[in-house]
Write a protein that holds these residues in place. Structure first.
Motif, short mmCIF file in Angstrom:
data_model
loop_
_atom_site.label_atom_id
_atom_site.label_comp_id
_atom_site.label_asym_id
_atom_site.label_seq_id
_atom_site.Cartn_x
_atom_site.Cartn_y
_atom_site.Cartn_z
N THR A 152 0.83 -1.20 0.00
CA THR A 152 0.00 0.00 0.00
C THR A 152 0.87 1.25 0.00
O THR A 152 0.61 2.20 -0.73
N ARG A 153 1.92 1.23 0.82
CA ARG A 153 2.84 2.38 0.87
C ARG A 153 3.53 2.59 -0.47
O ARG A 153 3.64 3.72 -0.95
N ILE B 94 3.46 5.87 -2.99
CA ILE B 94 4.69 6.52 -3.47
C ILE B 94 4.72 6.55 -4.99
O ILE B 94 5.07 7.57 -5.60
N SER B 95 4.32 5.46 -5.62
CA SER B 95 4.28 5.41 -7.08
C SER B 95 3.32 6.45 -7.63
O SER B 95 3.62 7.12 -8.63
N GLY B 96 2.18 6.60 -6.98
CA GLY B 96 1.22 7.62 -7.39
C GLY B 96 1.78 9.02 -7.24
O GLY B 96 1.57 9.89 -8.10
N GLN C 200 0.47 9.98 1.81
CA GLN C 200 1.42 9.35 2.73
C GLN C 200 0.67 8.32 3.56
O GLN C 200 -0.37 8.61 4.15
N VAL C 201 1.20 7.10 3.59
CA VAL C 201 0.56 5.99 4.29
C VAL C 201 1.04 5.97 5.74
O VAL C 201 2.23 6.11 6.01
N VAL C 202 0.09 5.80 6.65
CA VAL C 202 0.40 5.74 8.08
C VAL C 202 0.11 4.32 8.56
O VAL C 202 -0.98 3.79 8.34
N LEU D 178 11.12 14.60 -5.23
CA LEU D 178 11.43 13.33 -5.87
C LEU D 178 12.46 12.52 -5.07
O LEU D 178 12.32 11.31 -4.94
N THR D 179 13.44 13.19 -4.51
CA THR D 179 14.46 12.49 -3.73
C THR D 179 13.84 11.79 -2.52
O THR D 179 14.13 10.62 -2.25
N THR D 180 12.99 12.49 -1.81
CA THR D 180 12.31 11.91 -0.65
C THR D 180 11.45 10.72 -1.06
O THR D 180 11.45 9.68 -0.39
N GLN D 181 10.74 10.86 -2.16
CA GLN D 181 9.89 9.77 -2.63
C GLN D 181 10.73 8.55 -3.02
O GLN D 181 10.34 7.42 -2.72
N MET D 182 11.87 8.76 -3.65
CA MET D 182 12.72 7.64 -4.04
C MET D 182 13.32 6.94 -2.82
O MET D 182 13.40 5.72 -2.77
#
Length: 139
Positions: free
Chosen positions: A17-18, A22-24, A46-48, A103-107
């Motif tokens: 799910t997380r 992130i992909s979205g 952001q998934v909790v 983008l860096t945080t997402q990666m």
């Protein structure tokens, strides 16, 4: 053994799910309009996670997704007065609102989620091998 499999399976579902969120976020990093075509930059998801309290007393608890939060931070503004979606009046006149997604945080989050997923697959494999060995010893 079954408890370890249940815990790892719950973690696999949560990490999937997380990773989907992130992909979205990455896919919509330059989306400037919402699903209705209105000028509104994409808001990151952001998934909790939280502890899954459905375990029986004395058993270890797994993990579950408690909620998928929508980032309500201010969008990033870029001065592009010729852009068709440029703001026409007010403080941000001539600016275009872009999603506030790094983008860096997402990666890094995607890498962390992938590693956690792989670790839980490893736990499942080890649990299966231990069960197999136990059956071999008993037989």
């Amino acid at each position: 053994m079954i408890s370890a499999l249940d815990i790892s399976t719950s973690a696999l579902v949560a990490q999937r799910t997380r990773l989907n969120a992130i992909s979205g976020n990455i896919a919509n990093i330059s989306s400037l309009v919402d699903e209705n075509g209105n000028p509104s930059p994409y808001k990151a998801r952001q998934v909790v996670f939280q502890t899954d309290e459905t375990a029986s007393p004395g058993e270890a608890a797994g993990v579950k997704v408690s909620e998928v939060m929508v980032d309500e931070s201010e969008p990033l503004y870029r001065y592009q007065p010729e852009h068709p979606l440029a703001i026409q009046e007010g403080k941000w006149e001539g600016y275009v609102a872009y999603p506030n997604i790094d983008l860096t945080t997402q990666m890094v989050d995607a890498l962390e989620s992938t590693r956690a997923y792989e670790a839980n697959v490893g736990v499942i494999e080890i649990s299966k091998n231990m069960s197999r060995q136990r059956l071999t010893i008993l037989a």
